[in-house]
Design an enzyme around this catalytic site. Structure first.
Site, mmCIF file in Angstrom:
data_model
loop_
_atom_site.group_PDB
_atom_site.id
_atom_site.type_symbol
_atom_site.label_atom_id
_atom_site.label_comp_id
_atom_site.label_asym_id
_atom_site.label_seq_id
_atom_site.Cartn_x
_atom_site.Cartn_y
_atom_site.Cartn_z
ATOM 1 N N HIS A 62 0.821 -1.214 0.000
ATOM 2 C CA HIS A 62 0.000 0.000 0.000
ATOM 3 C C HIS A 62 0.853 1.262 0.000
ATOM 4 C CE1 HIS A 62 -3.495 -2.426 0.718
ATOM 5 N NE2 HIS A 62 -3.020 -2.887 1.854
ATOM 6 N N HIS A 90 5.546 6.847 6.613
ATOM 7 C CA HIS A 90 5.183 6.303 5.296
ATOM 8 C C HIS A 90 4.665 7.456 4.450
ATOM 9 C CE1 HIS A 90 1.331 6.158 7.521
ATOM 10 N NE2 HIS A 90 0.874 6.598 6.374
ATOM 11 N N THR A 200 -6.308 6.834 7.829
ATOM 12 C CA THR A 200 -6.838 7.112 6.487
ATOM 13 C C THR A 200 -6.930 5.846 5.647
ATOM 14 O OG1 THR A 200 -4.665 7.583 5.539
ATOM 15 C CG2 THR A 200 -5.857 9.443 6.535
ATOM 16 N N THR A 201 -6.661 4.707 6.261
ATOM 17 C CA THR A 201 -6.794 3.415 5.580
ATOM 18 C C THR A 201 -7.616 2.493 6.482
ATOM 19 O OG1 THR A 201 -4.742 2.640 6.622
ATOM 20 C CG2 THR A 201 -4.552 3.582 4.419
HETATM 21 O O1 1SD Z 1 -2.184 4.241 6.103
HETATM 22 C C1 1SD Z 1 -1.597 4.048 7.362
HETATM 23 C C2 1SD Z 1 -1.506 2.575 7.644
HETATM 24 O O2 1SD Z 1 -0.656 1.974 6.694
HETATM 25 C C3 1SD Z 1 -0.963 2.348 8.995
HETATM 26 O O3 1SD Z 1 0.353 2.825 9.013
HETATM 27 C C4 1SD Z 1 -1.809 3.091 9.968
HETATM 28 C C5 1SD Z 1 -1.238 3.013 11.363
HETATM 29 O O4 1SD Z 1 -0.840 1.743 11.671
HETATM 30 O O5 1SD Z 1 -1.866 4.461 9.648
HETATM 31 C C6 1SD Z 1 -2.420 4.734 8.419
HETATM 32 S S1 1SD Z 1 -2.434 6.509 8.265
HETATM 33 O O6 1SD Z 1 -3.674 7.020 8.835
HETATM 34 O O7 1SD Z 1 -1.264 7.053 8.926
HETATM 35 N N1 1SD Z 1 -2.419 6.886 6.743
HETATM 36 ZN ZN ZN Z 2 -0.769 7.691 6.000
#
Ligand code: 1SD
Ligand code: ZN
Length: 258
Positions: A62, A90, A200-201
């Site tokens: 992702h 990320h 957001t996922t």
């Molecule tokens: O999209 C990430 C997801 O991959 C994971 O890292 C999660 C936390 O464990 O966070 C979301 S996000 O809301 O930081 N996009």
């Molecule tokens: Zn993120």
């Protein structure tokens, strides 16, 4: 809880994950004129921990994620609050030949080609998985990137490693010096928007204290292209790895600056 999801069908996330259809979802459009100054929001900062764990960059299908376990804590998330431990950073981006879209949050209705997330969890919890679904147990810092002619040297250790994790499931250890504090810059952590939101996922847990820095970082288009060349599940190009904006609803948007 469905583990399998994709950016191709964001609109059906809520079928498998009820939280994705909630009222405290992220990302949102950040507007100065709709925000309220909160003078208690102090400059946040990263405090280096004494860790010699290696830095692993992974392609999880992702995104590209750099695991930072035990390397930093985030201070001043809220007045007199606990520390938040930095778990990972990320990225979210668009696709080749799109220099405009890619960020999840918008600033005054405008998107940026890349957004970095620094994911942290409250030190009341023993790990991020335990924290994940609890109210205000996560604090994520969002940082926009805009294009510039010069490349960003602080980002380059990650860029150099991206070529070695083209395919889903790959991971590499970053041996070059990567300096997260220098990448973000101490001053930038003073001016941010703040609101209560979600991952957001999927599973879109509404457990996140969001801070989105007002001032973007820069990267070159060559650096941006390194993200756009990654492959996700079924070896298809990982593209448009961002969720569309969600309604702020009855939430209040705060800012730390005048
Ligand atoms: O999209 C990430 C997801 O991959 C994971 O890292 C999660 C936390 O464990 O966070 C979301 S996000 O809301 O930081 N996009
Ligand atoms: Zn993120």
């Amino acid at each position: 809880l469905k583990e399998h999801w994709s950016y191709e069908n964001i609109t059906i996330w809520s079928h498998d994950n009820r939280y994705c259809g909630g009222n405290l979802q992220s990302p949102i459009d950040l507007r100065f004129n709709k925000s309220h100054i909160d003078r208690r929001l102090k400059a946040m900062y990263l405090q280096k921990q004494n860790s010699h764990d290696s830095l692993q960059l992974i392609n999880n299908g992702h995104t590209a994620q750099l695991n930072l376990k035990n390397h930093f804590v985030l201070k001043n998330v809220a007045p007199a609050s606990e520390d938040y431990r930095v778990e990972q950073i990320h990225f979210h981006w668009g696709h080749a030949n799109d220099d405009v879209n890619g960020s999840e949050h918008l600033l005054e209705g405008r998107s940026y080609p890349l957004e970095m997330h620094m994911v942290t969890y409250s030190s009341w919890f023993s790990n991020i998985h335990e924290a994940m679904s609890n109210t205000r147990a996560l604090a994520v810092v969002g940082v926009f990137f805009e294009l510039s002619f010069e490349s960003n040297p602080f980002l380059q250790p990650i860029i150099n490693a991206l070529g070695r994790i083209r395919d889903n499931g790959k991971h590499v250890v970053i041996n070059e010096n990567f300096n997260l504090k220098a990448l973000i810059g101490e001053k930038r952590m003073r001016r941010y928007y703040r609101y209560d939101g979600s991952l957001t996922t999927p599973p879109c847990y509404e457990s996140v204290i969001w801070s989105v820095l007002q001032e973007p970082l820069q990267l070159s288009s060559e650096q941006l292209q390194a993200f756009q060349r990654l492959h996700g599940e079924k070896s298809v190009l990982m593209k448009n790895t961002y969720r569309t904006i969600q309604s702020i609803g009855s939430r209040k948007l705060f800012r730390s600056f005048t």
